[in-house]
Design an enzyme around this catalytic site. Structure first.
Site, PDB file in Angstrom:
ATOM      1  N   ASP A   1      48.504  40.541  49.321  1.00 54.16           N
ATOM      2  CA  ASP A   1      47.446  40.156  48.396  1.00 54.16           C
ATOM      3  C   ASP A   1      46.471  39.204  49.091  1.00 54.16           C
ATOM      4  O   ASP A   1      46.821  38.051  49.368  1.00 54.16           O
ATOM      5  CB  ASP A   1      48.089  39.476  47.176  1.00 54.16           C
ATOM      6  CG  ASP A   1      47.205  39.484  45.954  1.00 54.16           C
ATOM      7  OD1 ASP A   1      45.993  39.710  46.110  1.00 54.16           O
ATOM      8  OD2 ASP A   1      47.713  39.278  44.838  1.00 54.16           O
ATOM      9  N   ASP A   2      45.296  39.694  49.424  1.00 53.34           N
ATOM     10  CA  ASP A   2      44.247  38.880  50.040  1.00 53.34           C
ATOM     11  C   ASP A   2      44.540  38.522  51.504  1.00 53.34           C
ATOM     12  O   ASP A   2      44.111  37.470  51.973  1.00 53.34           O
ATOM     13  CB  ASP A   2      44.018  37.575  49.261  1.00 53.34           C
ATOM     14  CG  ASP A   2      43.423  37.786  47.879  1.00 53.34           C
ATOM     15  OD1 ASP A   2      43.315  38.942  47.449  1.00 53.34           O
ATOM     16  OD2 ASP A   2      43.076  36.781  47.229  1.00 53.34           O
TER      17      ASP A   2
ATOM     18  N   ASP B   1      45.258  44.389  50.058  1.00 53.54           N
ATOM     19  CA  ASP B   1      44.358  44.964  49.056  1.00 53.54           C
ATOM     20  C   ASP B   1      42.894  44.641  49.315  1.00 53.54           C
ATOM     21  O   ASP B   1      42.004  45.450  49.052  1.00 53.54           O
ATOM     22  CB  ASP B   1      44.758  44.526  47.642  1.00 53.54           C
ATOM     23  CG  ASP B   1      44.757  43.015  47.439  1.00 53.54           C
ATOM     24  OD1 ASP B   1      44.638  42.259  48.426  1.00 53.54           O
ATOM     25  OD2 ASP B   1      44.901  42.577  46.273  1.00 53.54           O
ATOM     26  N   ASN B   2      42.611  43.460  49.830  1.00 52.39           N
ATOM     27  CA  ASN B   2      41.214  43.089  50.108  1.00 52.39           C
ATOM     28  C   ASN B   2      41.180  41.922  51.075  1.00 52.39           C
ATOM     29  O   ASN B   2      42.219  41.428  51.514  1.00 52.39           O
ATOM     30  CB  ASN B   2      40.453  42.742  48.823  1.00 52.39           C
ATOM     31  CG  ASN B   2      41.151  41.748  47.939  1.00 52.39           C
ATOM     32  OD1 ASN B   2      41.622  42.097  46.849  1.00 52.39           O
ATOM     33  ND2 ASN B   2      41.265  40.512  48.371  1.00 52.39           N
TER      34      ASN B   2
ATOM     35  N   CYS C   1      41.031  43.107  43.805  1.00 49.59           N
ATOM     36  CA  CYS C   1      42.464  43.406  43.707  1.00 49.59           C
ATOM     37  C   CYS C   1      42.804  44.663  42.905  1.00 49.59           C
ATOM     38  O   CYS C   1      43.329  45.627  43.438  1.00 49.59           O
ATOM     39  CB  CYS C   1      43.182  42.205  43.105  1.00 49.59           C
ATOM     40  SG  CYS C   1      44.964  42.424  42.959  1.00 49.59           S
TER      41      CYS C   1
END
Length: 498
Positions: A54-55, A279-280, A92
């Site tokens: 995540d991130d 995700d990003n 996300c």
């Protein structure tokens, strides 16, 4: 049959291409080691472990970052590290929806965040990857963060340890995954493990670093230890923020080590396709929630049974320079498992393609462009943008240029953003804050001369031909992918009226 991106755009959504795609995927099932090249598990079992962080930006020690990621480095040595892998959106829920459907977020309906008042969700007729695999006899489970709605469309058999705010117990995640894998016996499985790290946590440290977590060594950093990414200024507040981010990345890396050990102890290490990605972009100004390079250029590591390891001295990492997109993840997993979407599925052919045939290549031809899309992040953060990135140029269409570019709330509350906005004259790398907040209708950048994407050539007569070509390609892609922001795609009386 594998459609490249240009062929997909030419084919549109024709039924003939749909049938060809499905038959090609079924051929992979009949020849598990043939159509996908030499890479493959036995015909008996072809499991999948999809690991989603995540991130996490493109920050690993194996690519020169100062953050310590020994587990991801080792995974890259055992598989393939893609140097030019991109999310199709830097937000996300929208990004995860693409991973789970093989559709762009403007196609599948996941225009923004799923949780709380934002409440975006997939369209009712979208079929998800876990649903398709489940129809073919796969056991499916998610451990950790979902962040896509509605849950019934995801159709996981089990959802273990749903995300809890502030909980960064990566050991618990790994052990839960291990127990579930062992319970499946000889049944093929698709397991998604989605960490909350290194997303901001909202605590004093901003990243869940307020204490020790079970079974993982706490990696500590100093402000002098970090590398300043090109989209950030070198300020004390930024360095201190990156220190906390680094610790969260290292914690996640240790957790992945526990997870991979569980996979090995389950007896399925040699028949499981392992994919690691984020995700990003990193949760800092100018990255997350932006389609610029630092917002969508992300880690992608793929380890497949029997893949040739990188050769050369010191057990070198095999690097693959194909420009791949998260839109390619669902087709890759479908090809690996030999599963096809329903023949009458209205979103066929899927716009992505399997990366299995190119895993053992360094610079495969025909992989030289990626598309990206952004509509919302939070419900009050609307800035629709569509983008095309090639080896030479990046092109952006900002559909509502009169709006000010919003900042994701967690980023706006960060020490970095506070330091940037309180220091007069500070830039986001080479970009002024005003240029970041206010963007023209079109942006065109020469990536060889201007990798930071700050010198806009859209109005330059010498680049008029390039601009026209990229504009046409993006327009064709938007129509082919049913972009509701594209004129003529939607009907005020609904699809039944067509």
């Amino acid at each position: 049959m594998t459609l490249d991106r240009r062929q997909f755009l030419s084919a549109g959504l024709a039924a003939a291409a749909s049938a060809a795609t499905a038959s090609g995927q079924r051929a992979l099932a009949a020849k598990p080691d043939g159509a996908a090249g030499k890479v493959g598990a036995t015909a008996r079992q072809r499991n999948v472990l999809l690991i989603v962080s995540d991130d996490h930006g493109y920050d690993m020690s194996c690519v020169g970052s100062k953050v310590r990621t020994p587990v991801l480095d080792a995974l890259a040595r055992e598989g393939v590290l893609f140097t030019d892998a991109y999310a199709s959106v830097s937000s996300c829920s929208s990004s995860r929806s693409t991973l789970y459907t093989g559709l762009y977020s403007h196609t599948n309906g996941m225009y923004g965040l799923a949780h709380d008042v934002h409440n975006f969700s997939l369209l009712d007729d979208v079929k998800t990857l876990p649903w398709m695999l489940k129809q073919d006899g796969y056991a499916t489970a998610l451990v950790g963060k979902l962040h896509v709605k509605p849950e019934p469309l995801l159709a996981y058999d089990a959802w273990l340890l749903p995300e809890q705010p502030g909980n960064r117990d990566v050991a618990a995640v790994g052990h839960a995954a291990g127990r579930w894998m062992r319970e499946q016996g000889e049944k093929p499985f698709f397991l998604t493990v989605a960490y909350s790290d290194p997303h901001r946590a909202g605590d004093k440290s901003n990243f869940g670093n307020t204490g020790d977590w079970p079974e993982v060594k706490r990696e500590r950093y100093k402000p002098a230890d970090v590398s300043i990414p090109p989209h950030l200024p070198d300020l004390p507040g930024v360095r201190e923020d990156l220190v906390e981010y680094y610790e969260a990345v290292s914690r996640m890396d240790a957790g992945i080590g526990l997870l991979l050990r569980e996979l090995k102890e389950s007896g399925h290490e040699n028949d499981t396709l392992v994919i690691y990605l984020s995700d990003n972009g990193r949760p800092f100004p100018g990255a997350k929630d932006n389609l610029y390079y630092e917002g969508i250029h992300l880690p992608l590591i793929v380890r497949a049974p029997r893949i040739k390891k990188g050769g050369g001295p010191h057990d070198a990492i095999r690097l693959n320079r194909a420009m791949v997109s998260w839109i390619d993840i669902t087709p890759t997993i479908l090809a690996w498992t030999g599963v096809a979407p329903p023949a009458d599925y209205r979103y066929l052919p899927l716009p992505g393609r399997s990366i299995l045939p190119i895993l053992e290549q360094d610079s495969p031809s025909g992989w030289d462009e990626v598309f990206a899309t952004h509509s919302f992040h939070e419900i009050d953060q609307y800035y629709p943008t569509r983008s095309l990135r090639t080896r030479k140029f990046s092109y952006f269409v900002n559909l509502q240029p009169a709006l000010e570019v919003p900042i994701a709330s967690d980023v706006a509350l960060s020490p970095s953003w506070k330091a940037i906005t309180s220091t007069p004259g500070t830039k986001l790398g080479k970009r002024t804050l005003d240029a970041f907040r206010h963007r023209p209708a079109e942006e065109l950048y020469d990536l060889e001369a201007d990798p930071d994407e700050v010198v806009n050539l859209a109005a330059d007569p010498q680049h008029a031909t390039v601009l026209a070509d990229l504009r046409k390609q993006l327009d064709t892609w938007r129509t082919a992918t049913r972009d509701p922001w594209q004129k003529g795609v939607t009907d005020p009386f609904g699809p039944a009226h067509r």
